[in-house]
Design a protein around this motif. Structure first.
Motif, PDB file in Angstrom:
ATOM      1  N   MET A 115      73.875 -35.410  59.153  1.00  0.00           N
ATOM      2  CA  MET A 115      72.634 -35.440  59.901  1.00  0.00           C
ATOM      3  C   MET A 115      72.777 -33.819  60.279  1.00  0.00           C
ATOM      4  O   MET A 115      73.700 -33.476  60.893  1.00  0.00           O
ATOM      5  CB  MET A 115      72.428 -36.250  60.973  1.00  0.00           C
ATOM      6  CG  MET A 115      71.160 -36.167  61.714  1.00  0.00           C
ATOM      7  SD  MET A 115      70.989 -37.171  63.151  1.00  0.00           S
ATOM      8  CE  MET A 115      71.810 -38.668  62.627  1.00  0.00           C
ATOM      9  N   GLY A 138      81.361 -26.343  65.505  1.00  0.00           N
ATOM     10  CA  GLY A 138      82.404 -27.701  65.918  1.00  0.00           C
ATOM     11  C   GLY A 138      83.499 -28.181  64.932  1.00  0.00           C
ATOM     12  O   GLY A 138      84.238 -28.889  65.440  1.00  0.00           O
ATOM     13  N   THR A 180      83.035 -32.974  67.672  1.00  0.00           N
ATOM     14  CA  THR A 180      82.140 -33.941  68.068  1.00  0.00           C
ATOM     15  C   THR A 180      82.039 -34.798  66.586  1.00  0.00           C
ATOM     16  O   THR A 180      82.217 -34.323  65.540  1.00  0.00           O
ATOM     17  CB  THR A 180      80.741 -33.640  68.496  1.00  0.00           C
ATOM     18  OG1 THR A 180      80.050 -32.893  67.474  1.00  0.00           O
ATOM     19  CG2 THR A 180      80.915 -32.720  69.602  1.00  0.00           C
ATOM     20  N   LEU A 181      81.525 -36.051  66.855  1.00  0.00           N
ATOM     21  CA  LEU A 181      81.280 -36.843  65.819  1.00  0.00           C
ATOM     22  C   LEU A 181      80.138 -36.402  64.867  1.00  0.00           C
ATOM     23  O   LEU A 181      79.909 -36.443  63.852  1.00  0.00           O
ATOM     24  CB  LEU A 181      80.872 -38.363  66.177  1.00  0.00           C
ATOM     25  CG  LEU A 181      80.434 -39.479  65.136  1.00  0.00           C
ATOM     26  CD1 LEU A 181      81.662 -39.587  64.099  1.00  0.00           C
ATOM     27  CD2 LEU A 181      80.296 -40.723  65.955  1.00  0.00           C
ATOM     28  N   GLU A 182      79.201 -35.775  65.451  1.00  0.00           N
ATOM     29  CA  GLU A 182      77.768 -35.385  64.964  1.00  0.00           C
ATOM     30  C   GLU A 182      78.277 -34.019  64.177  1.00  0.00           C
ATOM     31  O   GLU A 182      77.580 -34.233  62.992  1.00  0.00           O
ATOM     32  CB  GLU A 182      76.863 -34.830  66.232  1.00  0.00           C
ATOM     33  CG  GLU A 182      76.143 -36.259  66.945  1.00  0.00           C
ATOM     34  CD  GLU A 182      76.977 -36.480  67.935  1.00  0.00           C
ATOM     35  OE1 GLU A 182      78.061 -35.797  68.251  1.00  0.00           O
ATOM     36  OE2 GLU A 182      76.760 -37.658  68.282  1.00  0.00           O
ATOM     37  N   ALA A 183      79.128 -33.210  64.491  1.00  0.00           N
ATOM     38  CA  ALA A 183      79.493 -32.168  63.753  1.00  0.00           C
ATOM     39  C   ALA A 183      80.272 -32.553  62.237  1.00  0.00           C
ATOM     40  O   ALA A 183      80.180 -31.724  61.623  1.00  0.00           O
ATOM     41  CB  ALA A 183      80.222 -31.335  64.531  1.00  0.00           C
ATOM     42  N   ILE A 188      80.296 -35.099  61.053  1.00  0.00           N
ATOM     43  CA  ILE A 188      79.259 -35.845  59.953  1.00  0.00           C
ATOM     44  C   ILE A 188      78.453 -34.911  59.140  1.00  0.00           C
ATOM     45  O   ILE A 188      78.513 -34.977  57.941  1.00  0.00           O
ATOM     46  CB  ILE A 188      78.348 -36.708  60.585  1.00  0.00           C
ATOM     47  CG1 ILE A 188      79.266 -38.174  60.958  1.00  0.00           C
ATOM     48  CG2 ILE A 188      77.173 -37.177  59.577  1.00  0.00           C
ATOM     49  CD1 ILE A 188      78.350 -39.324  61.759  1.00  0.00           C
ATOM     50  N   GLU A 189      78.068 -33.993  59.878  1.00  0.00           N
ATOM     51  CA  GLU A 189      77.068 -33.113  59.314  1.00  0.00           C
ATOM     52  C   GLU A 189      78.040 -32.307  58.217  1.00  0.00           C
ATOM     53  O   GLU A 189      77.480 -31.994  57.147  1.00  0.00           O
ATOM     54  CB  GLU A 189      76.680 -31.980  60.451  1.00  0.00           C
ATOM     55  CG  GLU A 189      75.763 -30.602  59.709  1.00  0.00           C
ATOM     56  CD  GLU A 189      75.459 -29.862  60.935  1.00  0.00           C
ATOM     57  OE1 GLU A 189      75.708 -30.017  61.956  1.00  0.00           O
ATOM     58  OE2 GLU A 189      75.125 -28.570  60.682  1.00  0.00           O
ATOM     59  N   PRO A 208      80.111 -27.804  71.254  1.00  0.00           N
ATOM     60  CA  PRO A 208      79.614 -26.489  70.668  1.00  0.00           C
ATOM     61  C   PRO A 208      78.403 -26.239  69.744  1.00  0.00           C
ATOM     62  O   PRO A 208      78.543 -25.832  68.807  1.00  0.00           O
ATOM     63  CB  PRO A 208      80.993 -26.363  69.866  1.00  0.00           C
ATOM     64  CG  PRO A 208      81.195 -27.935  69.347  1.00  0.00           C
ATOM     65  CD  PRO A 208      80.692 -28.680  70.231  1.00  0.00           C
TER      66      PRO A 208
END
Lengths: 340, 722, 213
Positions: free
Chosen positions: A1, B61, B107-110, B112-113, C52
């Motif tokens: 995402m 990140g 972070t988890l979001e980073a 995954i991205e 970040p």
């Protein structure tokens, strides 16, 4: 995402403006049960989200006049349990309450649910390097022109009606099927103002362009759903056959509403789910019933008529028989209901 | 030696669980935690030729992207079947979905991205992932299992049933996602992970990372479902541990469910041809069972000859010939999944028994009772105990079996719904593993016992509490039970229904010894109160005891040494002088909708013989679970593989359909609760696997009774009856 | 929670209001060292967990969780589930699928059960969130929690928080009126251990107690 910008407007006008301000990657988001899900699978890749659920007044359910009107933000769970809907239009109530789980019905809205995307496994399962699993399948919905892995592949769940050489993905919803049976109209707002759209015009056939799933412009937003009140609503049902008893998509489903005098069918509304590339109105089945005395055999014949044009693949041929029987059962269930 | 039945007691960790307090593998909060995600291969076989990571490193990140260059060659596998080398990142691809890179980010979001923008390049080779797809399958037979003269007896038999039954690929799908949290601090590596094999993971990590096992701790206090998938060292563990060691910060990886389908073990598809012969008197005389099963190119587990564990030990059939073949494919290793071998083997065998009873015109319960057994034909030794006949009789009574019309399609409801009643038996080897238990009772009112065991929900903590409290009066509320933790006691793999047989006799022995030591200590004084009060009275702050226990017939030193090394030391089911098996009888009602042919299971009665029942409440729950698993495996579950691509297509909980609450109706369970006189000091036999055994056949037999249609493959779905 | 963190929370007053101390302690009791509870002020401090992301991709969510007011700075992509687990140390809500397919992440938002994994954290702005950590009243179990113990309605315990949150909502919705209805309305919560029989019994039992209470 990828990273997103998120805006929370409080009016429809603000939402449309926010959508414009976010540029090409902007998407409206309501409950998120489809869009956020597909973002996690790296299938939808918006760069900006306009959250429409904070818009005031869009959740109203109005059953007082000649129509039923559902604000787009009304939750599926709330419309399902509206007393008038439950008692006078069981086809609507049942289509909603047999969809997903109560958690998701508390999140998903009746407006945005019309834009649920297909559950075709070759469409959903793959591509994303991380949360999307390991696969990467040709899919004309995902990447136009890349081909269709489902044709000639594992197609037990694929459509048998409305298919093309480019796509056999099933239209997954239940609620749209009931709305198609009830000739609902959709209120749409966009930069150029509002328009009304018959629900049947919302869903194009896949043809050679299966990536085009809806006729809305990206900037347009569904604000409401309107159904003319009718007598058939009370004698109706949404019958859904699944691979398990609950919390599953339809193998075959039928929305049926009848007007009858005695055993004679005066009017019939029949639509199919789980078997077609869009919510499928079964005109031939309706025609077979109208003007005749309803019998078990006639119901079965009508069910078969609904699938006369079916084009099965390798292992979904059973849907033709199952679908016909589902229609037949739905007709008999609806007929057994008595108008209040 | 075996006393009275145990009393009912609430699950000892239920309070924590209803509060959401247990710390599962991914729940440990740690300062400075980094989040990781693996990047899977998108080919089924070949080599990764390039792995550009620049775009991933540009994602805000991201801390580091690990590639095969960050890892040495995979370590040489040690001896022993349960210790495959822990996977590392390598350039060669042997199955679709194999991890090729690890992204670590703030972070988890980073994470995954960044993982999503990595596009490795591959050179693909021809591959074969399905046994029936093409000629890429290598057939690899192992030794036969044989008793008597089967082929001659089959040739002489008055009647022979000869049918083939198929069970599909299925995935465990524990609710807890596979995960690893690794911490490298002060020269020690600590791994928090839901595993059924903590010490095995510890020693595999030591080999993979080239470090001393003494500096590794693996903690698995709560496991969110095991079912065998958490037996082998998981794909991500060593990769995450290495990342944590290099980065010097805690790293957590929670594997997405879609990836779990591709990297973890699964129940392999298996095919069973059964030839079952009976003589003119209707006595079963011989069975030939040809079993073949999917396997990776190099994998060994599950060994196919173990499909012959259960069928020969249910009825007194003197002649048995079992053949066993691996079907080698370009897939990741399959593994053991609940009731691993008997589930598909008994779907076949107990369906064949039903077909034989029908062919002979016999009632299927009466037919089973008439073919009772006392001896294990494979060894000639006696069965230590077999209360299957009691299970069948009690089940038939509770189910109301005598009301059954034997004719198929004879029990139709007024609306046309077809009703069918089916029965099947099940059996599972009763095995036992060594254990070292250390037990401390303190004068301050606390007590703690540390021993081998992993709590996956089967109730092993409760069983241990029952065992301890049976022999010594201590404060149950303040009894700490330390399991799944390599820093507290060496941990044997907890699978195969041997957890209780490993833990309970050891806990009972420890408690008995503690009691004896207390009596010694009191030296004839009569001190009122519980053990804590007694210790206080003699001014002892605490008392420690340690016991070590092995299975009957095991070389004590060898078994305990294997336990300490994280190895595998399983006794049974063939013990010196006897064979021990657990048994169950399932009675099932199905209802088939007249037109759309939906199959429903409104009613099940299941009665189990697991010897002495240690924890009645959690034991009953195990039976409920086994029946749910049987219903789900029989009517719902199949992992779908497209041979053109490899991998698993329906790799989520929406498309891999497991039973939900609405699929389950009335289940009545019972336990015979008669101690086994030989298996172990506690008189118990295993339960967690046998509860599922035979369940699929009972459902299939009921479907046949309802419809007259015999379905010989799983899952049985709507299209089979249309 | 360490004393240090307790002080920090107090310093953050105005951004972080704890109307129910127990709610925070439930999560923080497993957080011995890290300032998991974020406030605008805590963000200023050097934290290894600092996000970040550029400002435009982050947002501040003001919400009420288990009776306590929170102001949390987040990456806009973050799910409610990841916010609870990774940012607030409330690990009772579980990730079983991350796609709304299993129910292990079920929490209440404004009293209604939702799948927190498919809920953008941004959506709970101004809402009241209740998690398993906030269900019991101090040491007094919610009747549903007690019923789950009494009927052994759990095994591994991983789906249990979601089952209990769904079950409480099921009763409040009026969907616990028969075993059939409970089964249907609890089908969004998969229990792989197969504790469904006990779950249905527990809900029937608790529904009676909840009505009486």
């Amino acid at each position: 995402m990828q990273p997103i910008r998120y805006i929370r407007p409080s009016t429809v006008r603000e939402a449309i403006a926010a959508h414009a301000s976010l540029g090409d990657g902007a998407r409206y988001i309501a409950g998120g049960t489809t869009l956020y899900d597909l973002m996690k699978l790296n299938i939808e890749r918006p760069t900006g989200l306009v959250d429409v659920t904070f818009i005031e007044g869009l959740e109203t359910i109005d059953t007082s006049g000649d129509t039923l009107r559902f604000g787009a933000n009304a939750r599926m769970a709330d419309v399902a349990t509206d007393p008038i809907v439950q008692s006078q239009y069981p086809v609507l109530s049942e289509a909603l309450s047999k969809a997903a789980s109560q958690q998701l019905r508390n999140m998903a809205t009746v407006g945005a649910n019309l834009l649920q995307r297909t559950r075709c496994m070759y469409f959903r399962n793959g591509y994303g390097g991380a949360s999307g699993g390991a696969a990467d399948y040709p899919c004309n919905k995902r990447i136009p022109g890349s081909g269709c892995a489902a044709i000639g592949g594992l197609d037990r769940g694929q459509a048998v009606l409305g298919v093309s050489d480019a796509c056999t993905a099933v239209s997954p919803g239940d609620w749209p099927v009931a709305l198609v049976a009830m000739d609902a109209r959709i209120e749409v707002a966009g930069p150029g103002g509002e328009r009304m759209l018959p629900i049947s015009e919302l869903y194009p056939l896949p043809g050679e362009t299966p990536h085009i799933e809806f006729t809305l412009e990206p900037s347009e937003i569904i604000v409401g759903i309107v159904i003319g009140k009718n007598a058939a609503g009370a004698r109706s049902t949404y019958h859904k056959i699944r691979d398990r008893e609950s919390f599953a998509f339809a193998l075959a489903s039928a929305a049926v509403a009848l007007e009858m005098s005695g055993d004679r069918v005066n009017a019939a509304r029949i639509a199919l789910g789980g078997v077609a590339t869009r919510p499928w109105r079964a005109d031939a089945a309706e025609a077979m019933l109208i003007g005749s005395d309803l019998t078990d055999d006639l119901a079965m014949a009508a069910g078969r008529a609904a699938f006369a044009d079916a084009v099965p693949g390798r292992s979904n041929g059973f849907k033709v028989e199952l679908g016909a029987r589902t229609v037949a059962d739905a007709i008999m269930i609806a007929a057994a209901r008595r108008p209040l | 030696m075996q006393g009275a039945p145990f009393a009912d007691r609430a699950r000892v960790d239920a309070l924590e669980k209803v509060l959401g307090k247990p710390i599962y593998g991914a729940d440990m909060p740690l300062p400075g935690m980094l989040h990781a995600i693996t990047v899977p291969a998108r080919i089924a076989k070949g080599r990764m030729t390039a792995l550009p990571i620049e775009s991933a490193m540009r994602v805000k990140g991201v801390v580091r992207v690990f590639t095969p260059d960050d890892f040495g060659p995979a370590p040489v596998p040690p001896a022993g079947r349960y210790a495959p080398p822990p996977p590392m990142l390598i350039w060669d691809i042997t199955f679709r979905g194999q991890p090729v890179a690890l992204v670590v980010a703030e972070t988890l979001e980073a994470a995954i991205e960044a993982a999503e923008v990595i596009r490795p390049e591959f050179e693909e080779q021809p591959f074969s992932v399905l046994a029936d797809a093409d000629n890429g399958v290598v057939r690899d037979a192992v030794d036969d299992v044989a008793a008597g003269n089967t082929m001659a007896e089959l040739a002489r038999a008055a009647i022979v049933i000869d049918q083939t039954y198929t069970s599909p690929t299925q995935h465990h799908n524990t609710m807890e996602l596979l995960s690893t949290t690794a911490v490298w601090a002060e020269g020690r590596l600590t791994v928090h992970e839901g595993t059924q094999r903590s010490s095995g993971v510890q020693h595999d990590l030591a080999r993979a990372l080239g470090i001393d096992p003494a500096i590794i701790e693996v903690k698995s206090a709560y496991v969110g479902g095991g079912f065998g998938q958490r037996g082998p060292t998981q794909c991500q563990t060593a990769i995450v541990a290495r990342a944590a060691m290099i980065l010097g910060r805690p790293v957590k990886l929670v594997t997405p469910r879609s990836q779990i389908f591709h990297v973890a073990t699964y129940r392999p598809m298996s095919v069973h041809r059964i030839r079952l012969g009976a003589d003119a008197e209707g006595r079963m005389v011989a069975v030939r069972h040809d079993a073949e099963q999917e396997q990776s190119r190099l994998g060994m587990d599950p060994p196919p000859d173990r499909y012959h564990d259960a069928p020969p030990r249910i009825y007194g059939i003197p002649n048995y010939l079992g053949t066993s073949t691996y079907l080698r494919l370009d897939r990741q290793n399959p593994g053991f999944m609940r009731c691993p071998h008997p589930q598909p083997a008994l779907f076949a065998f107990e369906s064949a028994i039903d077909e034989m009873a029908i062919a002979l015109g016999r009632d299927p319960v009466e037919f089973r009772l008439a073919n009772g057994a006392t001896t294990d034909p494979l060894t000639g030794n006696p069965l230590s105990s077999r209360f299957l006949d009691e299970c069948l009789a009690e089940g038939a009574r509770r189910f109301g079996w005598e009301q059954r019309n034997p004719l198929p399609r004879s029990m139709t409801a007024a609306d046309g719904t077809q009703i069918g009643w089916g029965v099947a038996a099940g059996a599972y080897p009763s095995m036992m593993v060594p254990s070292i238990a250390s037990f401390r009772v303190s004068a301050d009112g606390s007590a703690r016992i540390a021993l081998s065991g992993h709590e996956m929900g089967q109730g092993i903590r409760t069983a241990i509490a029952q065992a301890v409290l049976k022999h010594i009066d201590i404060d149950a509320e303040r009894l700490e039970i330390a399991i799944g933790d390599t820093s507290r006691a060496p941990q044997h793999i907890t699978v195969g229904s041997w957890g209780t047989a490993g833990a309970v006799p050891a806990a009972e022995a420890a408690a008995r010894r503690m009691r004896a030591r207390l009596i010694e200590l009191l030296d004839g004084r009569n001190v009122a109160g519980n053990a804590h009060r007694q210790l206080a009275a003699v001014r002892r702050p605490y008392l420690d005891v340690e016991v070590a226990q092995t299975a009957p017939g095991q070389d004590r030193e060898e078994a305990l040494s294997a336990l300490r090394r994280g190895g595998y030391a399983v006794g049974g089911p063939e013990y010196p002088g006897f064979t021990a098996m657990s048994y169950i009888a399932h009675f099932v009602e199905v209802r088939i909708e007249p037109r759309t042919r939906r199959i429903r299971v409104p009613r099940v009665v299941s009665i189990a013989d697991c010897g002495r029942v240690i924890s009645p409440r959690t034991a009953r729950s195990q039976i409920y679970g086994g029946v749910v698993w049987a219903i789900s495996a029989t009517l719902r579950e199949e992992t779908e593989i497209d041979p053109r691509f490899g991998g698993y297509l329906n790799c989520d909980f929406a498309d891999y359909v497991v039973a939900v609450n609405a699929d389950i109706a009335d289940i009545e369970v019972g336990l015979i609760d008669k101690p086994d006189p030989m298996a172990n000091e506690s008189g118990l036999k295993g339960l967690g696997e046998v509860v599922m055994a035979g369940g699929s056949a009972a459902i299939a037999n009921a479907i046949h009774h309802a419809t007259g249609v015999r379905v010989r493959h799983l899952p049985i779905r709507i299209e089979d009856l249309l | 929670m360490s004393d240090e963190n307790s002080r920090e929370c107090q310093h953050s007053e105005g951004f972080l209001v704890l109307s129910r101390r127990s709610a925070l302690l439930a999560g923080a009791s497993v957080v011995p060292t890290a300032p998991f509870v974020r406030s605008a002020k805590a963000q200023d401090a050097v934290s290894p967990l600092a996000l970040p992301v550029s400002a435009e991709h982050s947002l501040t969510v003001r919400t009420n969780i288990n009776g306590g007011a929170f102001e949390i700075n987040l990456d806009a992509r973050t799910s409610l589930l990841d916010m609870l687990r990774e940012h607030l140390g409330l690990a009772g809500s579980k990730k079983g699928c991350d796609h709304g397919q299993c129910g292990a992440c079920t929490v209440h938002v404004d009293g209604r059960r939702v799948a927190s994994c498919l809920t953008l954290a941004a959506k709970v702005e101004g809402r009241e969130v209740t998690t398993i950590e906030g269900l019991s009243d101090g040491d007094r179990l919610h009747p549903m929690q007690q019923a789950f113990i009494d009927h052994d309605a759990l095994q591994c315990g991983y789906c249990t928080p979601g089952q209990i949150m769904a079950a409480v909502a099921c009763v409040h919705e009026g969907n616990a009126t028969s075993s059939e209805r409970i089964r249907e309305y609890m089908s969004g919560n998969i229990c792989r251990c197969g504790a469904y029989v006990g779950i249905v019994a527990a809900i029937q039992d608790a529904a009676e107690r909840m009505e009486r209470g």
